[in-house]
Design an enzyme around this catalytic site. Structure first.
Site, mmCIF file in Angstrom:
data_model
loop_
_atom_site.group_PDB
_atom_site.id
_atom_site.type_symbol
_atom_site.label_atom_id
_atom_site.label_comp_id
_atom_site.label_asym_id
_atom_site.label_seq_id
_atom_site.Cartn_x
_atom_site.Cartn_y
_atom_site.Cartn_z
ATOM 1 N N SER A 294 0.818 -1.214 0.000
ATOM 2 C CA SER A 294 0.000 0.000 0.000
ATOM 3 C C SER A 294 0.853 1.265 0.000
ATOM 4 O O SER A 294 1.518 1.574 -0.978
ATOM 5 C CB SER A 294 -0.959 -0.045 1.189
ATOM 6 O OG SER A 294 -1.934 0.953 1.084
ATOM 7 N N ASP A 305 9.916 5.498 -10.369
ATOM 8 C CA ASP A 305 9.497 6.053 -11.662
ATOM 9 C C ASP A 305 10.223 7.358 -11.981
ATOM 10 O O ASP A 305 10.495 7.652 -13.149
ATOM 11 C CB ASP A 305 7.987 6.281 -11.675
ATOM 12 C CG ASP A 305 7.213 4.991 -11.919
ATOM 13 O OD1 ASP A 305 7.854 3.934 -12.051
ATOM 14 O OD2 ASP A 305 5.970 5.033 -11.989
ATOM 15 N N LYS A 319 -0.742 -4.317 -3.162
ATOM 16 C CA LYS A 319 -2.052 -3.751 -2.786
ATOM 17 C C LYS A 319 -2.180 -2.368 -3.422
ATOM 18 O O LYS A 319 -1.592 -1.401 -2.947
ATOM 19 C CB LYS A 319 -2.185 -3.651 -1.271
ATOM 20 C CG LYS A 319 -3.524 -3.061 -0.834
ATOM 21 C CD LYS A 319 -3.606 -2.936 0.675
ATOM 22 C CE LYS A 319 -4.913 -2.277 1.087
ATOM 23 N NZ LYS A 319 -4.995 -0.868 0.648
#
Length: 470
Positions: A294, A305, A319
């Site tokens: 999460s 990224d 998740k």
């Protein structure tokens, strides 16, 4: 022309009218089906209440029915009764009225793991290993750990009498503690040589504050020697979305951190970074594993990224959904999945997780050539001598384990003489004269951590490469 226009208008009105009639009929049909299903629920409810083998309460049946409805949607939606809702608020707030001790259960008694610095338990002199045998004169034997913890928590300013036994043969003594506001620190930190190590155990309301304190302290300790950071998110189950965004923003200058998309397209939200990198551009390695979920995956995904950090470890949990806590006045609350979240590259990690840039599985490192005699160039008869070396280096049989100047079996390759066997590089020796972990008190020396060791090697390699490039 007027006739044509009138005809067209009439046709349009008929079309719209037909559409309204169709929608109205559909709504009525849906309502009828809904009421029919609710009647079915009422029949089952009455039958259970009247004929189940044991007596049940209406509240118990209704709460179970609601929880069953929510849990059938996905693994993360659920119903929280009043007690569960209050516990959840304490967990996410990271702040409660209590004594300030980490405890565990041992042989039916409550054992003190560690008192938290500057708390009632710390000031009263409680020590690791102390056994709590009574709370307000009531024996703790027979209580579960959660029940005992619940008794120790309470309103700020209220007193509790704690009976403690120290040592196996120690006489029990009693101390009166006044409950105070306890802040659960989700951030722990220490220095590993010239690397800053920061571990985040969960994302609660105290996380960002703890992270800023950790970075400031590490920078003050190491100064210009600081070569980078390890951000350890292993086994971090997640927590608050806003704290995950804030932690990511700590290391980013600009760009999207995460986006959420709900059932309706217009309900999507994007969170962007603001200028300011507290790490001042130093390289970062993020540690993840199958227990990172999460909010942890939001941070790892954002830094990965944006190429701000290298992610090392194993595949994360996966998740990728957002739960909203919706209070139900007079009752508890419902935890409902309301959106999916996406990394800056637009990738959903739901059921997939974050793939590490460098996959490193936990391992135990042992030296395999202890005691072996290896010949070198300088051992060969007639070998050319090095004019810069006044005395030739000769390989001798390795002394036995534990001899002075020889790493003990199980030590990391390249460990310095006298280092703790199996200790992580840069870790404190057994006498404690090394870097201690900060946060909720100093931690005992951890066992050798192979993933952390590889992260430290990676950061030092990057720093060395950058120094030579300059």
């Amino acid at each position: 022309m007027r006739i044509v226009k009138r005809a067209a208008t009439a046709a349009a009105l008929v079309f719209l009218g037909a559409g309204v009639a169709t929608v109205t009929a559909q709504v009525n049909n849906n309502s009828s089906e809904t009421y029919r299903q609710l009647n079915l629920f009422g029949d089952v409810f009455e039958r259970v209440r009247a004929e189940y083998v044991e007596t049940t309460t209406d509240e118990q049946l209704i709460e179970s029915a609601i929880n069953g409805m929510l849990t059938s949607l996905d693994p993360h939606s659920s119903y929280l009764n009043r007690k569960s809702f209050q516990d959840m608020q304490v967990q996410t707030r990271g702040e409660f009225g209590g004594l300030g001790i980490e405890v565990t259960m041992e042989n039916g008694l409550i054992k003190v793991v560690s008192p938290i610095d500057d708390t009632p338990a710390f000031r009263a002199g409680l020590q690791p290993g102390d056994l709590i045998i009574q709370l307000n004169g009531e024996a703790v034997m027979g209580l579960s750990l959660n029940e005992a913890v619940e008794k120790m928590r309470g309103p700020v300013g209220s007193d509790i009498k704690v009976t403690v036994r120290r040592g196996e043969a120690g006489e029990p003594f009693e101390v009166t503690l006044t409950r105070a506001v306890i802040k659960v620190q989700s951030v722990r930190y220490r220095t590993e040589g010239d690397i800053g190590y920061v571990r985040i155990t969960s994302f609660n309301e105290q996380t960002q504050q703890g992270l800023e304190k950790a970075i400031a302290s590490i920078q003050q300790q190491l100064g210009d020697k600081l070569k980078g950071y390890v951000l350890d998110l292993r086994n971090n189950p997640g927590g608050l979305l806003d704290q995950a965004v804030s932690v990511s923003d700590t290391f980013l200058e600009k760009g999207e951190i995460v986006s959420t998309r709900g059932r309706k397209a217009e309900e999507g939200t994007r969170y962007n970074a603001k200028p300011g990198d507290l790490a001042k551009g130093l390289p970062i390695v993020v540690l993840v594993n199958g227990g990172s979920a999460s909010a942890s995956e939001i941070v790892a995904g954002a830094l990965q990224d944006h190429k701000r950090a290298l992610v090392l470890g194993t595949q994360s949990f996966g998740k990728g959904s957002v739960q909203t806590i919706i209070p139900l006045p007079g009752h508890g609350a419902m935890r409902l999945t309301t959106a999916r979240y996406y990394t800056p590259s637009g990738k959903s990690i739901q059921a997939l997780g974050i793939a590490p840039d460098i996959e490193v599985h936990p391992a135990r490192v042992e030296e395999t050539d202890q005691g072996l005699i290896r010949r070198r160039e300088s051992d060969l008869r007639g070998a050319l001598r090095n004019p810069d070396s006044p005395r030739p280096a000769t390989t001798q049989p390795a002394p036995g384990p534990g001899a002075s100047g020889t790493p003990a079996p199980g030590a990391a390759p390249g460990a310095t003489p006298g280092a703790v066997p199996g200790a992580a590089p840069g870790a404190a020796p057994a006498n404690g004269n090394g870097p201690a972990e900060n946060g909720e008190g100093a931690a005992n020396q951890p066992p050798f951590d192979y993933q952390l060791a590889r992260a430290l090697d990676l950061l030092r390699g990057v720093a060395l490469f950058q120094a030579r490039a300059n």
